[in-house]
Structure formats: C-alpha cells, structure tokens
Design a protein around this motif. Structure first.
Motif, mmCIF file in Angstrom:
data_model
loop_
_atom_site.group_PDB
_atom_site.id
_atom_site.type_symbol
_atom_site.label_atom_id
_atom_site.label_comp_id
_atom_site.label_asym_id
_atom_site.label_seq_id
_atom_site.Cartn_x
_atom_site.Cartn_y
_atom_site.Cartn_z
ATOM 1 N N LYS A 133 5.767 13.780 6.684
ATOM 2 C CA LYS A 133 5.617 15.057 7.385
ATOM 3 C C LYS A 133 6.878 15.420 8.158
ATOM 4 N N TYR A 134 7.490 14.428 8.779
ATOM 5 C CA TYR A 134 8.772 14.718 9.444
ATOM 6 C C TYR A 134 9.811 15.192 8.419
ATOM 7 N N GLN A 135 9.807 14.545 7.256
ATOM 8 C CA GLN A 135 10.753 14.953 6.206
ATOM 9 C C GLN A 135 10.496 16.397 5.788
ATOM 10 N N ALA A 136 9.205 16.746 5.644
ATOM 11 C CA ALA A 136 8.869 18.117 5.239
ATOM 12 C C ALA A 136 9.338 19.122 6.289
ATOM 13 N N VAL A 137 9.196 18.773 7.567
ATOM 14 C CA VAL A 137 9.666 19.669 8.634
ATOM 15 C C VAL A 137 11.187 19.819 8.553
ATOM 16 N N ALA A 138 11.876 18.704 8.374
ATOM 17 C CA ALA A 138 13.346 18.755 8.267
ATOM 18 C C ALA A 138 13.756 19.644 7.093
ATOM 19 N N ASP A 139 13.075 19.484 5.972
ATOM 20 C CA ASP A 139 13.412 20.269 4.779
ATOM 21 C C ASP A 139 13.193 21.762 5.029
ATOM 22 N N ARG A 140 12.078 22.100 5.693
ATOM 23 C CA ARG A 140 11.800 23.519 5.967
ATOM 24 C C ARG A 140 12.851 24.117 6.890
ATOM 25 N N PHE A 184 14.182 19.740 20.256
ATOM 26 C CA PHE A 184 13.824 18.366 19.883
ATOM 27 C C PHE A 184 12.443 18.382 19.252
ATOM 28 N N ILE A 185 12.300 17.624 18.166
ATOM 29 C CA ILE A 185 10.981 17.438 17.532
ATOM 30 C C ILE A 185 10.764 15.936 17.384
ATOM 31 N N GLY A 186 9.655 15.435 17.932
ATOM 32 C CA GLY A 186 9.409 14.006 17.816
ATOM 33 C C GLY A 186 8.156 13.589 18.556
ATOM 34 N N PRO A 187 7.898 12.281 18.570
ATOM 35 C CA PRO A 187 6.668 11.779 19.179
ATOM 36 C C PRO A 187 6.703 11.788 20.696
ATOM 37 N N GLU A 188 5.538 11.725 21.281
ATOM 38 C CA GLU A 188 5.421 11.506 22.720
ATOM 39 C C GLU A 188 6.128 10.187 23.026
ATOM 40 N N GLY A 189 7.039 10.197 23.979
ATOM 41 C CA GLY A 189 7.762 8.963 24.291
ATOM 42 C C GLY A 189 9.046 9.254 25.039
ATOM 43 N N MET A 243 -3.441 12.503 14.515
ATOM 44 C CA MET A 243 -2.125 12.764 13.931
ATOM 45 C C MET A 243 -2.264 13.468 12.577
ATOM 46 N N ALA A 244 -3.238 13.028 11.791
ATOM 47 C CA ALA A 244 -3.441 13.628 10.466
ATOM 48 C C ALA A 244 -3.811 15.104 10.582
ATOM 49 N N ALA A 245 -4.435 15.474 11.711
ATOM 50 C CA ALA A 245 -4.891 16.861 11.892
ATOM 51 C C ALA A 245 -3.749 17.800 12.281
ATOM 52 N N ILE A 246 -2.590 17.248 12.606
ATOM 53 C CA ILE A 246 -1.445 18.102 12.942
ATOM 54 C C ILE A 246 -0.668 18.366 11.658
ATOM 55 N N GLY A 247 -0.595 19.631 11.280
ATOM 56 C CA GLY A 247 0.013 19.990 10.010
ATOM 57 C C GLY A 247 1.496 20.282 10.125
ATOM 58 N N VAL A 248 2.166 20.211 8.992
ATOM 59 C CA VAL A 248 3.597 20.534 8.929
ATOM 60 C C VAL A 248 3.840 21.975 9.383
ATOM 61 N N GLU A 249 2.955 22.905 8.927
ATOM 62 C CA GLU A 249 3.148 24.314 9.289
ATOM 63 C C GLU A 249 3.022 24.533 10.788
#
Ligand SMILES: [Zn+2]
Length: 259
Positions: A133-140, A184-189, A243-249
């Motif tokens: 999913k991170y890869q898909a976001v990067a690609d978009r 920035f796009i990434g996990p809580e942390g 996590m699965a419920a959060i979509g790429v879009e």
C-alpha cells in the motif's frame, strides 16, 4: 516509544527559557533521561540536563521513561491504557547551522514516505500498514509529478521501488531533512512526532493501537480505519483489520489535500 516520547517532552518544555526557567524531567530529585533524550534535547535551551539538579532555574516535570503520563501499562492484558486527557504539544529540535547545511543536500519540494515501523518491537505488526500500500501511494504521487523520497538506514527493511532514497545517518539527521519536505506520510511513531516538531504536514497511519487524540496533532490527517484504539502491544487481529480498512485512495486523498 522512544523518539516520540522525547519529542513530546520538547513540546512540554516549549517556551520555558523565555519565562526564566528550564524544565527538569525527573522525580524532583534526579533528572532522568533515556537513550533518546540527548539526541533530541541537544541545544534545547528549555531543558536542563542530568547533572543540573542543583541549578536555581528548574521547573520539575514528572515525565520520564516509566512515567510517561499519557499511558499506563496493563501488563496482564499486554496493553497500554491511554490517558485520554493527554494532548501532545509539537516538539522543537534545535539544529546547528552545520546540520541544516548538510540536510540542504536533499533539496526542496518533496514528499517523504516512511513505510517502516520499529520491526524489533512487539507492537510492530499493529502499526504496519503494509509495503504494497505504501508502494501504491508512492506510485500515485509520482504519477502526479511529485518527488517522493524515502529516508533509509540499516533498519529500513522495506525499501520502496522507484523513489529517491537518502541515507539518514541518525534520527536527528532525518529530522533535519524532513524539515525541508512539504509532506510526511507514515506510521504513528517517532517520525510523525518529528514532522509536527519541524512543522511539516503529515498523513499518519494510526490504525487501532493508539487514539489520535492522545498522540496525534490536529493539523495532521490521522487515519484509524474507523477503529477504537485497543492499546495492545502484541500482534492483534483488531489492529490488523484497522490497518486493512485504510485504503490507498484515502491516503492519497489526504496527501493531496495537504499539498
Ligand atoms: Zn488492536
């Protein structure tokens, strides 16, 4: 946590020097720092270091490893109980001219994506949104002509394809580069606390572990997948589903809204 705790500490200490005091994190007798404190508190005029216990300008704050105020361990359930009254104040990092110069090599006008979580911690699966999913976001984002950068170090198990990479020799070096980013796009942390500290908008993948009201920042997009936070620091089906419920879009949309 680790770096995030130190960054929230820097937030608690904001403005102390201007009002004539320095914050001493500890139990009132001893200043207690952990392994991340020196790196984050370096050059911070608002914070007193261990050894300064007898100084006359201290304001003691009971915030240190083992007493983080925003959580309380429920060991029998392997979870944290969150203090829902806690709100983080964006931290501050005081970089040197040299640090800022070095970070300047990364340039400007880019988005940072961090797909890794601290893999060595038991909570890691609950914070992991997934490489694909991170890869898909990067690609978009790239398809829209945006420059996408991943900061890497030896613990970066996930390396995205087709993005620029920059070696982040230390967490602090990473923050100095992050300061130049537009998102920035990434996990809580640690890095999402870092984004708040250096004033960068963020899309933060919270999932179901920790409530955004406790460690999230109001001007970030804090995505939970609709879950109520459980606090479990061992692998949890509920967190995986969140996590699965959060979509790429959803992530791309939140990102574009902040660019
Ligand atoms: Zn859970």
């Amino acid at each position: 946590m680790g770096y995030g705790d130190a960054l929230m500490g820097a937030g608690l200490a904001r403005g102390a020097k201007a009002s004539g005091v320095r914050v001493a994190f500890g139990d009132g007798r001893r200043i207690i720092w952990d392994q991340h404190s020196p790196e984050i508190f370096k050059r911070n005029p608002n914070i007193a270091a261990p050894g300064d216990e007898r100084a006359g300008d201290l304001r003691w704050v009971n915030y240190y490893k083992g007493n983080r105020i925003y959580n309380q361990q429920d060991a029998s359930q392997q979870r944290w109980i969150w203090n829902l009254d806690w709100r983080p104040i964006p931290g501050e990092v005081f970089f040197s001219t040299l640090e800022l110069q070095r970070a300047g090599q990364v340039g400007d006008d880019f988005v940072v994506i961090e797909p890794n979580v601290p893999w060595w911690k038991s909570v890691a699966p609950n914070k992991d949104w997934g490489k694909a999913k991170y890869q898909a976001v990067a690609d978009r984002l790239k398809a829209r002509g945006l420059r996408v950068v991943q900061f890497v170090n030896p613990k970066s198990n996930i390396r995205l394809r087709g993005v620029e990479t920059r070696l982040s020799a230390s967490f602090r070096d990473g923050l100095a580069m992050l300061k130049r980013a537009k998102l920035f796009i990434g996990p809580e942390g640690g890095m999402h606390h870092g984004a708040a500290a250096v004033g960068v908008p963020a899309v933060v993948l919270f999932g179901g572990f920790i409530p955004p009201s406790v460690t999230g920042y109001d001007d970030h997009a804090n995505l939970t997948g609709g879950a109520e936070a459980c606090g479990r620091y061992t692998p949890c089906d509920h967190c995986r589903e969140a996590m699965a419920a959060i979509g790429v879009e959803e992530v791309v949309g939140a990102a574009l809204a902040r660019l």
